[in-house]
Design a protein around this motif. Structure first.
Motif, PDB file in Angstrom:
ATOM      1  N   LEU A   1       0.913  -1.382  -0.007  1.00 24.77           N
ATOM      2  CA  LEU A   1      -0.015  -0.005  -0.126  1.00 24.77           C
ATOM      3  C   LEU A   1       0.605   1.267  -0.091  1.00 24.77           C
ATOM      4  CD1 LEU A   1      -2.933  -0.973   2.533  1.00 24.77           C
ATOM      5  CD2 LEU A   1      -3.049  -0.496   0.140  1.00 24.77           C
ATOM      6  N   VAL A   2       1.991   1.234   0.870  1.00 29.79           N
ATOM      7  CA  VAL A   2       2.769   2.263   0.910  1.00 29.79           C
ATOM      8  C   VAL A   2       3.319   2.622  -0.531  1.00 29.79           C
ATOM      9  CG1 VAL A   2       4.975   3.193   1.839  1.00 29.79           C
ATOM     10  CG2 VAL A   2       3.228   2.374   3.402  1.00 29.79           C
ATOM     11  N   VAL A   3       3.894   1.635  -1.207  1.00 24.24           N
ATOM     12  CA  VAL A   3       4.536   1.540  -2.452  1.00 24.24           C
ATOM     13  C   VAL A   3       3.771   2.198  -3.470  1.00 24.24           C
ATOM     14  CG1 VAL A   3       5.657   0.344  -4.208  1.00 24.24           C
ATOM     15  CG2 VAL A   3       6.295  -0.070  -2.066  1.00 24.24           C
ATOM     16  N   GLN A   4       2.501   1.651  -3.562  1.00 23.11           N
ATOM     17  CA  GLN A   4       1.413   2.184  -4.602  1.00 23.11           C
ATOM     18  C   GLN A   4       1.121   3.734  -4.340  1.00 23.11           C
ATOM     19  OE1 GLN A   4       0.189   0.717  -7.218  1.00 23.11           O
ATOM     20  NE2 GLN A   4      -1.027   2.283  -7.399  1.00 23.11           N
ATOM     21  N   PHE A   5       0.870   4.121  -2.908  1.00 22.15           N
ATOM     22  CA  PHE A   5       0.703   5.327  -2.613  1.00 22.15           C
ATOM     23  C   PHE A   5       1.691   6.249  -2.923  1.00 22.15           C
ATOM     24  CE2 PHE A   5       1.305   8.972   0.285  1.00 22.15           C
ATOM     25  CZ  PHE A   5       0.068   9.717   0.147  1.00 22.15           C
ATOM     26  N   ASP A   6       2.814   5.955  -2.723  1.00 21.03           N
ATOM     27  CA  ASP A   6       4.271   6.567  -3.253  1.00 21.03           C
ATOM     28  C   ASP A   6       4.522   6.914  -4.924  1.00 21.03           C
ATOM     29  OD1 ASP A   6       6.712   8.007  -2.445  1.00 21.03           O
ATOM     30  OD2 ASP A   6       7.824   6.475  -3.558  1.00 21.03           O
ATOM     31  N   ARG A   7       3.983   5.882  -5.516  1.00 18.03           N
ATOM     32  CA  ARG A   7       4.031   5.773  -7.027  1.00 18.03           C
ATOM     33  C   ARG A   7       3.075   6.672  -7.458  1.00 18.03           C
ATOM     34  NH1 ARG A   7       3.824  -0.399  -8.607  1.00 18.03           N
ATOM     35  NH2 ARG A   7       5.971  -0.985  -8.057  1.00 18.03           N
ATOM     36  N   GLN A   8       1.498   6.671  -7.067  1.00 14.20           N
ATOM     37  CA  GLN A   8       0.642   7.661  -7.306  1.00 14.20           C
ATOM     38  C   GLN A   8       1.029   9.147  -6.989  1.00 14.20           C
ATOM     39  OE1 GLN A   8      -2.715   6.037  -5.135  1.00 14.20           O
ATOM     40  NE2 GLN A   8      -3.304   4.776  -6.793  1.00 14.20           N
ATOM     41  N   ARG A   9       1.525   9.206  -5.764  1.00 16.59           N
ATOM     42  CA  ARG A   9       2.069  10.641  -5.259  1.00 16.59           C
ATOM     43  C   ARG A   9       3.208  11.158  -6.345  1.00 16.59           C
ATOM     44  NH1 ARG A   9       5.094  11.598   0.160  1.00 16.59           N
ATOM     45  NH2 ARG A   9       6.688  10.808  -1.102  1.00 16.59           N
ATOM     46  N   GLY A  10       4.004  10.321  -6.911  1.00 15.09           N
ATOM     47  CA  GLY A  10       5.084  10.545  -7.768  1.00 15.09           C
ATOM     48  C   GLY A  10       4.488  10.940  -9.170  1.00 15.09           C
ATOM     49  N   ILE A  11       3.505  10.554  -9.794  1.00 15.89           N
ATOM     50  CA  ILE A  11       2.848  10.559 -10.907  1.00 15.89           C
ATOM     51  C   ILE A  11       2.065  11.801 -10.894  1.00 15.89           C
ATOM     52  CG2 ILE A  11       0.804   9.797 -12.387  1.00 15.89           C
ATOM     53  CD1 ILE A  11       1.509   6.890 -11.795  1.00 15.89           C
ATOM     54  N   ALA A  12       1.310  12.377  -9.458  1.00 18.05           N
ATOM     55  CA  ALA A  12       0.631  13.592  -9.317  1.00 18.05           C
ATOM     56  C   ALA A  12       1.783  14.689  -9.399  1.00 18.05           C
ATOM     57  CB  ALA A  12      -0.059  13.427  -8.127  1.00 18.05           C
ATOM     58  N   MET A  13       2.900  14.427  -8.747  1.00 19.45           N
ATOM     59  CA  MET A  13       4.005  15.505  -8.797  1.00 19.45           C
ATOM     60  C   MET A  13       4.422  15.985 -10.110  1.00 19.45           C
ATOM     61  SD  MET A  13       5.565  17.608  -7.044  1.00 19.45           S
ATOM     62  CE  MET A  13       4.823  17.204  -5.476  1.00 19.45           C
ATOM     63  N   GLN A  14       4.743  14.633 -11.158  1.00 19.85           N
ATOM     64  CA  GLN A  14       5.101  14.853 -12.364  1.00 19.85           C
ATOM     65  C   GLN A  14       4.021  15.651 -13.117  1.00 19.85           C
ATOM     66  OE1 GLN A  14       6.042  11.017 -13.674  1.00 19.85           O
ATOM     67  NE2 GLN A  14       8.050  10.727 -12.932  1.00 19.85           N
ATOM     68  N   GLU A  15       2.756  15.334 -12.931  1.00 19.92           N
ATOM     69  CA  GLU A  15       1.997  16.153 -13.605  1.00 19.92           C
ATOM     70  C   GLU A  15       1.690  17.615 -13.346  1.00 19.92           C
ATOM     71  OE1 GLU A  15      -1.182  16.756 -16.337  1.00 19.92           O
ATOM     72  OE2 GLU A  15       0.338  15.403 -16.139  1.00 19.92           O
ATOM     73  N   PHE A  16       1.865  17.658 -11.826  1.00 19.61           N
ATOM     74  CA  PHE A  16       2.033  19.286 -11.254  1.00 19.61           C
ATOM     75  C   PHE A  16       3.062  19.815 -12.009  1.00 19.61           C
ATOM     76  CE2 PHE A  16       3.946  21.997  -8.294  1.00 19.61           C
ATOM     77  CZ  PHE A  16       2.908  23.055  -8.208  1.00 19.61           C
ATOM     78  N   LEU A  17       4.401  19.166 -11.775  1.00 17.61           N
ATOM     79  CA  LEU A  17       5.458  19.850 -12.498  1.00 17.61           C
ATOM     80  C   LEU A  17       5.647  20.178 -14.101  1.00 17.61           C
ATOM     81  CD1 LEU A  17       8.230  17.738 -10.341  1.00 17.61           C
ATOM     82  CD2 LEU A  17       7.544  20.503 -10.139  1.00 17.61           C
ATOM     83  N   ARG A  18       4.892  19.267 -14.727  1.00 17.82           N
ATOM     84  CA  ARG A  18       4.808  19.541 -16.144  1.00 17.82           C
ATOM     85  C   ARG A  18       3.875  20.787 -16.253  1.00 17.82           C
ATOM     86  NH1 ARG A  18       1.118  18.965 -19.899  1.00 17.82           N
ATOM     87  NH2 ARG A  18      -0.308  17.901 -18.419  1.00 17.82           N
ATOM     88  N   LEU A  19       2.757  20.690 -15.661  1.00 22.60           N
ATOM     89  CA  LEU A  19       1.777  21.960 -15.887  1.00 22.60           C
ATOM     90  C   LEU A  19       2.490  23.187 -15.385  1.00 22.60           C
ATOM     91  CD1 LEU A  19      -1.430  20.367 -14.802  1.00 22.60           C
ATOM     92  CD2 LEU A  19      -0.870  21.035 -17.006  1.00 22.60           C
ATOM     93  N   GLU A  20       3.143  23.118 -14.075  1.00 22.96           N
ATOM     94  CA  GLU A  20       3.839  24.640 -13.916  1.00 22.96           C
ATOM     95  C   GLU A  20       4.890  24.874 -14.778  1.00 22.96           C
ATOM     96  OE1 GLU A  20       4.442  27.420 -11.088  1.00 22.96           O
ATOM     97  OE2 GLU A  20       2.847  26.262 -11.332  1.00 22.96           O
ATOM     98  N   ASN A  21       5.751  24.010 -15.563  1.00 23.38           N
ATOM     99  CA  ASN A  21       6.552  24.313 -16.350  1.00 23.38           C
ATOM    100  C   ASN A  21       5.943  24.963 -17.566  1.00 23.38           C
ATOM    101  OD1 ASN A  21       9.394  24.113 -17.376  1.00 23.38           O
ATOM    102  ND2 ASN A  21       8.428  22.540 -18.911  1.00 23.38           N
ATOM    103  N   GLU A  22       4.762  24.196 -18.146  1.00 23.32           N
ATOM    104  CA  GLU A  22       4.099  25.096 -19.152  1.00 23.32           C
ATOM    105  C   GLU A  22       3.573  26.250 -18.833  1.00 23.32           C
ATOM    106  OE1 GLU A  22       0.831  22.422 -20.382  1.00 23.32           O
ATOM    107  OE2 GLU A  22       2.216  20.980 -20.922  1.00 23.32           O
ATOM    108  N   ARG A  23       2.969  26.655 -17.599  1.00 20.10           N
ATOM    109  CA  ARG A  23       2.832  27.749 -17.139  1.00 20.10           C
ATOM    110  C   ARG A  23       3.652  28.746 -17.085  1.00 20.10           C
ATOM    111  NH1 ARG A  23       2.797  31.246 -12.892  1.00 20.10           N
ATOM    112  NH2 ARG A  23       3.933  30.053 -11.846  1.00 20.10           N
TER     113      ARG A  23
END
Length: 85
Positions: free
Chosen positions: A21-43
């Protein structure tokens, strides 16, 4: 005797399930962070493009005003031989 082994096995399974569960949560958090960084970079890239366009326009206007000021100075400068009578 078997009760202790069963309890140990249950504990081990619970720990493994928790770890998964911790590994899955960490993966999801990493994916969400990558998306956030991608959007912030575009902005930020859009902000740089906008500011660059504004700066380019300001430079064009400054160039025009500078040329116009020089033209006016030339027009106001007394011409050689003029005004001597």
């Amino acid at each position: 005797m078997y009760g202790g082994l069963v309890a140990t096995a249950v504990i081990v399974l619970c720990v493994l399930a928790g770890a998964l569960l911790v590994v899955q949560f960490d993966r999801q958090r990493g994916i969400a962070m990558q998306e956030f960084l991608r959007l912030e970079n575009e902005r930020l890239e859009q902000a740089v493009r906008d500011r660059s366009a504004t700066l380019a326009q300001a430079n064009r206007e400054l160039t025009w005003f500078s040329k116009r000021a020089l033209e006016i100075q030339e027009q106001e400068r007394p011409q050689p031989g003029a005004g001597i009578a």
